[in-house]
Design a protein around this motif. Structure first.
Motif, PDB file in Angstrom:
ATOM      1  N   ILE A 192      49.523  33.922  36.208  1.00  0.00           N
ATOM      2  CA  ILE A 192      48.156  33.939  36.752  1.00  0.00           C
ATOM      3  C   ILE A 192      47.263  32.935  36.037  1.00  0.00           C
ATOM      4  CG2 ILE A 192      48.311  36.285  37.636  1.00  0.00           C
ATOM      5  CD1 ILE A 192      46.475  37.103  35.280  1.00  0.00           C
ATOM      6  N   ASP A 234      47.978  30.006  38.201  1.00  0.00           N
ATOM      7  CA  ASP A 234      47.438  30.158  39.548  1.00  0.00           C
ATOM      8  C   ASP A 234      46.831  31.545  39.697  1.00  0.00           C
ATOM      9  OD1 ASP A 234      46.821  30.308  42.234  1.00  0.00           O
ATOM     10  OD2 ASP A 234      48.848  29.894  42.954  1.00  0.00           O
ATOM     11  N   GLY A 235      45.527  31.632  39.506  1.00  0.00           N
ATOM     12  CA  GLY A 235      44.816  32.905  39.571  1.00  0.00           C
ATOM     13  C   GLY A 235      44.746  33.499  40.965  1.00  0.00           C
ATOM     14  N   ARG A 236      45.092  32.727  41.983  1.00  0.00           N
ATOM     15  CA  ARG A 236      45.049  33.225  43.363  1.00  0.00           C
ATOM     16  C   ARG A 236      46.420  33.668  43.860  1.00  0.00           C
ATOM     17  NH1 ARG A 236      41.761  29.531  47.309  1.00  0.00           N
ATOM     18  NH2 ARG A 236      42.057  31.386  48.536  1.00  0.00           N
ATOM     19  N   LEU A 237      47.383  33.712  42.970  1.00  0.00           N
ATOM     20  CA  LEU A 237      48.737  34.099  43.335  1.00  0.00           C
ATOM     21  C   LEU A 237      48.730  35.524  43.888  1.00  0.00           C
ATOM     22  CD1 LEU A 237      51.514  32.692  43.038  1.00  0.00           C
ATOM     23  CD2 LEU A 237      51.773  33.893  40.875  1.00  0.00           C
ATOM     24  N   PRO A 238      49.201  35.724  45.126  1.00  0.00           N
ATOM     25  CA  PRO A 238      49.251  37.086  45.685  1.00  0.00           C
ATOM     26  C   PRO A 238      50.210  37.951  44.858  1.00  0.00           C
ATOM     27  CG  PRO A 238      49.645  35.437  47.392  1.00  0.00           C
ATOM     28  CD  PRO A 238      49.658  34.721  46.075  1.00  0.00           C
ATOM     29  N   TYR A 288      38.581  35.580  36.686  1.00  0.00           N
ATOM     30  CA  TYR A 288      39.284  34.582  37.484  1.00  0.00           C
ATOM     31  C   TYR A 288      38.255  33.551  37.930  1.00  0.00           C
ATOM     32  CZ  TYR A 288      42.850  38.208  37.726  1.00  0.00           C
ATOM     33  OH  TYR A 288      43.790  39.141  37.407  1.00  0.00           O
ATOM     34  N   ARG A 289      38.684  32.283  37.982  1.00  0.00           N
ATOM     35  CA  ARG A 289      37.768  31.250  38.455  1.00  0.00           C
ATOM     36  C   ARG A 289      38.542  30.034  38.932  1.00  0.00           C
ATOM     37  NH1 ARG A 289      35.010  28.489  33.210  1.00  0.00           N
ATOM     38  NH2 ARG A 289      36.424  26.759  33.312  1.00  0.00           N
ATOM     39  N   ALA A 290      37.864  29.194  39.682  1.00  0.00           N
ATOM     40  CA  ALA A 290      38.465  27.957  40.184  1.00  0.00           C
ATOM     41  C   ALA A 290      38.169  26.829  39.202  1.00  0.00           C
ATOM     42  CB  ALA A 290      37.884  27.616  41.549  1.00  0.00           C
TER      43      ALA A 290
END
Length: 154
Positions: free
Chosen positions: A15, A18-22, A53-55
């Motif tokens: 994560i 890639d914090g957006r990993l499902p 989490y952030r972009a």
């Protein structure tokens, strides 16, 4: 906090990349089914291993061509002045990080700007006017060699 095992570290590493990993893909990546993976992720969040989490935004796309590191010095080391300085910089978006450091300077700031003119104006009109600041020494980044890729995991 509990001791992190191999799977906890694998979850944190994935994560962090890639914090957006499902959860389904995360579970597959770390070798768990979805429910236990989701439980572990929730536990890691709850125990404070994950701050949020952030972009990661593109400086180039946002036309922020200058990255500078500014060493800030105070002549008087008064707790109230330092506290006021620290409170005021929280609201300045151009300052992307600030560290209270040891050595000849009191603080090290990372600052972004569109160009050198904008950076110079920021130093003159904003940074030098902050409480306690008596000297600012700038170092300009010529090229970013490594971007914050996350924390090392034991």
């Amino acid at each position: 906090m509990i001791e992190l095992d191999r799977i906890d570290r694998a979850i944190l590493a994935a994560i962090q990349q890639d914090g957006r990993l499902p959860v389904a893909k995360l579970a597959e990546r770390v070798g768990l089914s979805e429910t236990p993976c989701a439980r572990r992720l929730k536990r890691l969040e709850g125990e404070g291993y994950i701050d949020g989490y952030r972009a990661m935004l593109s400086r180039k796309a946002l036309q922020l061509g200058v990255v500078a590191f500014a060493q800030v010095r105070f002549s008087v080391h008064d707790r109230a002045v330092s506290d006021r300085f620290e409170r005021e910089i929280q609201g300045i978006s151009r300052i992307v990080s600030c560290h209270n450091i040891s050595g000849t300077a009191d603080y090290l700031l990372q600052v972004v700007a569109r160009d050198l003119d904008e950076y110079g104006i920021f130093i003159r009109d904003v940074l030098r006017t902050l409480p306690g600041v008596t000297a600012v020494e700038s170092m300009l980044s010529l090229r970013e060699v490594k971007r914050d890729g996350g924390l090392p995991l034991p």
